[in-house]
Design a protein around this motif. Structure first.
Motif, PDB file in Angstrom:
ATOM      1  N   ASN A 105       0.815  -1.227   0.000  1.00 20.74           N
ATOM      2  CA  ASN A 105       0.000   0.000   0.000  1.00 20.74           C
ATOM      3  C   ASN A 105       0.842   1.268   0.000  1.00 20.74           C
ATOM      4  OD1 ASN A 105      -2.121  -1.691   0.075  1.00 20.74           O
ATOM      5  ND2 ASN A 105      -2.770  -1.214   2.157  1.00 20.74           N
ATOM      6  N   LEU A 106       1.942   1.240  -0.744  1.00 26.25           N
ATOM      7  CA  LEU A 106       2.673   2.493  -0.938  1.00 26.25           C
ATOM      8  C   LEU A 106       1.818   3.412  -1.804  1.00 26.25           C
ATOM      9  CD1 LEU A 106       6.293   1.188  -1.551  1.00 26.25           C
ATOM     10  CD2 LEU A 106       5.352   2.213   0.519  1.00 26.25           C
ATOM     11  N   PHE A 107       2.099   4.722  -1.720  1.00 22.94           N
ATOM     12  CA  PHE A 107       1.335   5.670  -2.528  1.00 22.94           C
ATOM     13  C   PHE A 107       1.995   5.766  -3.904  1.00 22.94           C
ATOM     14  CE2 PHE A 107       1.076   7.447   1.929  1.00 22.94           C
ATOM     15  CZ  PHE A 107      -0.093   6.770   2.218  1.00 22.94           C
ATOM     16  N   PRO A 108       1.352   5.236  -4.941  1.00 25.12           N
ATOM     17  CA  PRO A 108       2.038   5.096  -6.236  1.00 25.12           C
ATOM     18  C   PRO A 108       2.350   6.424  -6.907  1.00 25.12           C
ATOM     19  CG  PRO A 108      -0.271   4.513  -6.448  1.00 25.12           C
ATOM     20  CD  PRO A 108      -0.010   4.711  -4.980  1.00 25.12           C
ATOM     21  N   HIS A 109       1.653   7.503  -6.510  1.00 26.60           N
ATOM     22  CA  HIS A 109       1.887   8.782  -7.178  1.00 26.60           C
ATOM     23  C   HIS A 109       2.968   9.595  -6.484  1.00 26.60           C
ATOM     24  CE1 HIS A 109      -0.751   9.535  -3.867  1.00 26.60           C
ATOM     25  NE2 HIS A 109      -0.770  10.835  -4.074  1.00 26.60           N
ATOM     26  N   LEU A 110       3.551   9.064  -5.418  1.00 28.85           N
ATOM     27  CA  LEU A 110       4.602   9.788  -4.706  1.00 28.85           C
ATOM     28  C   LEU A 110       5.910   9.005  -4.788  1.00 28.85           C
ATOM     29  CD1 LEU A 110       2.684  10.777  -1.431  1.00 28.85           C
ATOM     30  CD2 LEU A 110       3.024  12.158  -3.486  1.00 28.85           C
ATOM     31  N   LEU A 118       5.785  11.995   4.095  1.00 30.22           N
ATOM     32  CA  LEU A 118       4.429  12.538   4.143  1.00 30.22           C
ATOM     33  C   LEU A 118       3.876  12.620   5.566  1.00 30.22           C
ATOM     34  CD1 LEU A 118       2.178  13.484   2.161  1.00 30.22           C
ATOM     35  CD2 LEU A 118       1.193  11.217   2.415  1.00 30.22           C
ATOM     36  N   GLY A 119       3.941  11.485   6.280  1.00 32.36           N
ATOM     37  CA  GLY A 119       3.402  11.441   7.632  1.00 32.36           C
ATOM     38  C   GLY A 119       4.070  12.465   8.555  1.00 32.36           C
ATOM     39  N   LYS A 122       3.124  16.113   7.409  1.00 32.63           N
ATOM     40  CA  LYS A 122       1.732  16.553   7.508  1.00 32.63           C
ATOM     41  C   LYS A 122       1.166  16.364   8.906  1.00 32.63           C
ATOM     42  CE  LYS A 122       1.589  17.715   3.255  1.00 32.63           C
ATOM     43  NZ  LYS A 122       1.474  19.121   2.846  1.00 32.63           N
ATOM     44  N   ARG A 125       4.208  17.913  11.509  1.00 31.42           N
ATOM     45  CA  ARG A 125       4.634  19.273  11.126  1.00 31.42           C
ATOM     46  C   ARG A 125       6.162  19.411  11.141  1.00 31.42           C
ATOM     47  NH1 ARG A 125       0.700  21.035   8.684  1.00 31.42           N
ATOM     48  NH2 ARG A 125      -1.248  20.369   9.579  1.00 31.42           N
ATOM     49  N   GLU A 149      14.668   8.472  -4.831  1.00 32.10           N
ATOM     50  CA  GLU A 149      13.916   9.302  -5.771  1.00 32.10           C
ATOM     51  C   GLU A 149      13.054   8.496  -6.730  1.00 32.10           C
ATOM     52  OE1 GLU A 149      13.498  12.282  -5.245  1.00 32.10           O
ATOM     53  OE2 GLU A 149      15.097  12.541  -3.761  1.00 32.10           O
ATOM     54  N   TYR A 151       9.953   5.817  -7.939  1.00 34.47           N
ATOM     55  CA  TYR A 151       8.544   5.633  -7.599  1.00 34.47           C
ATOM     56  C   TYR A 151       8.311   4.167  -7.236  1.00 34.47           C
ATOM     57  CZ  TYR A 151       7.337  10.322  -8.998  1.00 34.47           C
ATOM     58  OH  TYR A 151       7.232  11.686  -9.042  1.00 34.47           O
ATOM     59  N   ALA A 153       6.423   1.829  -8.180  1.00 36.65           N
ATOM     60  CA  ALA A 153       6.296   0.826  -9.240  1.00 36.65           C
ATOM     61  C   ALA A 153       7.646   0.447  -9.840  1.00 36.65           C
ATOM     62  CB  ALA A 153       5.367   1.335 -10.331  1.00 36.65           C
ATOM     63  N   ARG A 167       8.415   3.851   5.924  1.00 37.85           N
ATOM     64  CA  ARG A 167       7.336   4.828   6.021  1.00 37.85           C
ATOM     65  C   ARG A 167       6.661   4.764   7.393  1.00 37.85           C
ATOM     66  NH1 ARG A 167       2.265   4.296   2.021  1.00 37.85           N
ATOM     67  NH2 ARG A 167       1.932   2.428   3.248  1.00 37.85           N
ATOM     68  N   MET A 171       7.127   7.757  11.455  1.00 37.72           N
ATOM     69  CA  MET A 171       6.287   8.406  12.467  1.00 37.72           C
ATOM     70  C   MET A 171       6.798   8.135  13.872  1.00 37.72           C
ATOM     71  SD  MET A 171       4.000  10.228  11.084  1.00 37.72           S
ATOM     72  CE  MET A 171       2.724  10.491  12.316  1.00 37.72           C
TER      73      MET A 171
END
Lengths: 258, 411
Positions: A105-110, A118-119, A122, A125, A149, A151, A153, A167, A171
């Motif tokens: 479940n990685l974010f494919p667009h990042l 990301l975590g 966002k 902070r 760097e 992706y 896929a 990932r 956190m």
């Protein structure tokens, strides 16, 4: 009763606090009872491996621990925080509990870097530079700094799962949940993920691992828990499980899987 | 020792396909034709029939374009068709907008894609068409020059951005953000240039300019309404999802023509205002209903693990939607969205039937209403069709490229 084998690191778990408390947890999917009166306590730094046939409720149980599933009855307390409808509690719990999924479940667009940062950025902070440095440090730890760097896929399954672990670690959680982390991997990639998990276990992370990797269970786990048909059937040390299981269902399962 | 000829390193055996490639082109061509066109008796028959039909069509088109047609209906009515009632002394505003948009196309291609041979060919052909139109009759030599400057800007923007490094990094991020920002600001900027500070009044937007304003407003406005609509429809709160579903079903249940009647008669009493604004509202509202459904489909197609992973790293519902789910859903829905955009582009012609707004097709009607040009109806409509096709084709090409370059990291 808890005789430590040589494979288990000698640790004084007895003196540790309970970090996860589940009491009489029930979960229903419509008419189907997925969890039936589950109670357990897990200590800080403990490594628990959850076993059971598919549909036994083991995944559902660990998904309840960060509320990807809502339990219907009973009580779950994570590090002193009550799991209830209070959104602040939920956010506090989720930032203390990391999760690794079977399908990564990685974010494919990042990019890999952004997946990890990301975590922290966002939710915590954290400034971008700090987050990037943290991400690089974690990628070093899981052994793939050169992929930062790319992706998702563009990576192999094993690499993707290691990014997913990084990932979750970004956190800085106290607890890591692993939901069949190697089940979707090709055989030759399983070891690289298990190695990372083993390193994590040595570092003192509290871990709950749903897996069919018996080698990992035997070597790394402090405690094994066997689920069947939504109930907690048997629990004990690896030694107890592999040498002297008590319940018939446990014996049957182990005979099928070993 | 080295007496075995098979081990002679000098001897290189060409693989069969390389050997074939070395034969003269004419031989290869003949073989290709035999394999693909004349491979059997039936195939030969079909090839001949198709060739005959094609030849007839091509002959007919060429004869019409170069011999039969009287294109004066177009060249004499150039201004009427393109700008209509737009004040002629404000022409620079039109050209400024064209140049801005062309520059933006260049920047966009340079940043996210690259121009291939077919793109260059298309630009050359479309420019030839445009220049033929603009320069014919000699009166509008300046238009030709403005147009050429616009194409020059396209290539200049492209040349600058294509040379910038594509590797991820702060520079790349800045470049992407700047171009994306310009793209988002493009429509308001163009509208301001056309209308504000002594520009035309809204009702003076006419002809092709009107189509070019209406369609983007409909598409962008539609998208802005569609995102909350799709989320609302997927919402677990009954009142919200029911309201959104009703909106979508009601709007899709009637033809655009009907909604334009609503704009003309009913909205007049309700909100009043300029006709063109009412037409814009209707186009946006209409487009939104379709786009919302495409987005909803994409939301459903997205694996559930994505939002679970977002929650697991601590993102709240809104962040998960904004950062993880929506970007992916929008990308999945690009192909149907472009289909809808092209469809609304062509549907801007409907405006002419209902409202006293004169877009390209409407002004083509006016052109042939002149006594002198009444016999040249076909020329006028063929021209309108070609212009619409050119723009639709550009839209579809750009979207294919955008899709391709966004595809990095696609699972």
């Amino acid at each position: 009763m808890t005789t430590e084998t040589e494979a288990t690191p000698t640790r004084d778990l007895e003196s540790m606090e309970d970090i996860i408390i589940a009491e009489n947890v029930d979960k229903w999917f419509g008419d189907f009872q997925a969890l039936d009166n589950i109670s357990m306590r897990i200590k800080e730094h403990e490594i628990v491996v959850v076993l059971g046939p598919s549909g036994s409720g083991k995944s559902t149980f660990i998904r309840c621990l960060n509320r990807l599933e809502e339990h219907d009855a009973g009580r779950i307390v994570i590090d002193g925080i009550e799991m209830n409808d209070d959104v602040r509690n939920l956010n506090a719990i989720r930032s203390e509990v990391g999760m690794v999924f079977q399908q990564f479940n990685l974010f494919p667009h990042l990019s890999v870097m952004n997946n990890i940062t990301l975590g922290p950025r966002k939710v915590r902070r954290m400034p971008k530079l700090d987050a990037d440095a943290l991400a690089m440090q974690l990628l070093e730890r899981v052994g793939i700094p050169e992929q930062a760097e790319k992706y998702p896929a563009q990576l192999s399954g094993g690499q993707q799962q290691r990014v997913a672990i990084a990932r979750a670690l970004a956190m800085q959680p106290k607890i890591m949940l692993f939901d069949e982390p190697t089940s979707a991997l090709d055989p030759e990639m399983i070891k690289e993920v298990l190695d990372v998990m083993q390193e994590l276990a040595r570092s003192g992370m509290t871990m709950i691992v749903v897996t069919h990797e018996m080698g990992f269970a035997r070597e790394v786990a402090d405690r094994l828990i066997f689920f069947d048909e939504g109930s907690l059937v048997e629990e004990g040390t690896p030694q107890h499980f592999f040498e002297n299981p008590q319940e018939d269902r446990t014996k049957l399962f182990l005979s099928q899987i070993l | 020792m080295v007496d075995m000829p098979a081990q002679n390193p000098q001897r290189i055996v060409l693989p069969p396909h390389r050997e074939r490639a070395r034969r003269p082109r004419i031989v290869r061509l003949r073989e290709w034709a035999r394999r693909n066109l004349f491979n059997s008796r039936a195939g030969t028959f079909l090839t001949i029939i198709t060739a005959a039909i094609l030849a007839l069509i091509i002959y007919g088109v060429v004869y019409f374009v170069f011999v039969d047609a009287n294109w004066r209906v177009i060249t004499e009515n150039r201004w009427l068709l393109f700008a209509g009632g737009y004040p002629m002394d404000q022409e620079w505003r039109l050209w400024f907008s064209v140049m801005f948009v062309f520059l933006l196309i260049g920047l966009t291609y340079g940043t996210w894609a690259s121009l291939g041979r077919r793109d260059h060919l298309f630009i050359v052909l479309a420019s030839g068409f445009a220049i033929l139109l603009l320069a014919h009759g000699g009166a509008a030599i300046w238009s030709t020059i403005w147009y050429l400057i616009a194409v020059g800007l396209l290539y200049a923007g492209y040349a600058i951005t294509i040379r910038m490094p594509r590797e991820a990094g702060p520079g790349r991020t800045l470049q992407q953000r700047s171009v994306a920002g310009l793209l988002i600001a493009a429509l308001p900027i163009v509208l301001i240039v056309l209308l504000a500070f002594g520009g035309a009044r809204p009702r003076e937007l006419e002809g092709f300019v009107l189509n070019l304003v209406l369609a983007p407003v409909g598409i962008v406005g539609g998208l802005i309404i569609a995102i909350p609509l799709a989320l609302g429809r997927a919402s677990r709160m009954r009142a919200i999802s029911w309201t959104c579903t009703t909106y979508i079903e009601v709007v899709r249940g009637a033809p655009l023509l009907g909604w334009l009647f609503v704009a003309l008669f009913i909205l007049d009493d309700v909100i009043g205002g300029e006709l063109i604004v009412r037409a814009m509202v209707v186009l946006a509202v209409f487009t939104a209903a379709y786009m919302a459904e495409y987005i909803r489909g994409a939301l459903q197609a997205l694996p559930h693990g994505q939002s679970e992973a977002a929650h697991a790293v601590g993102l709240n519902q809104f962040q998960s939607m904004q950062l993880i789910v929506m970007p992916q859903a929008l990308r999945i829905s690009i192909p149907p969205m472009v289909g809808q955009a092209i469809s609304i582009w062509k549907d801007t012609t409907l405006v002419t039937v209902i409202l006293p707004l004169r877009e390209l097709k409407g002004n083509a009607d006016s052109a042939i209403a002149q006594f002198e040009f009444t016999p040249d109806r076909i020329e006028a409509y063929v021209f309108v069709a070609v212009v619409f096709w050119v723009v639709a084709f550009i839209m579809s090409r750009i979207s294919q490229r955008v899709e391709g370059s966004l595809g990095i990291g696609e699972r």
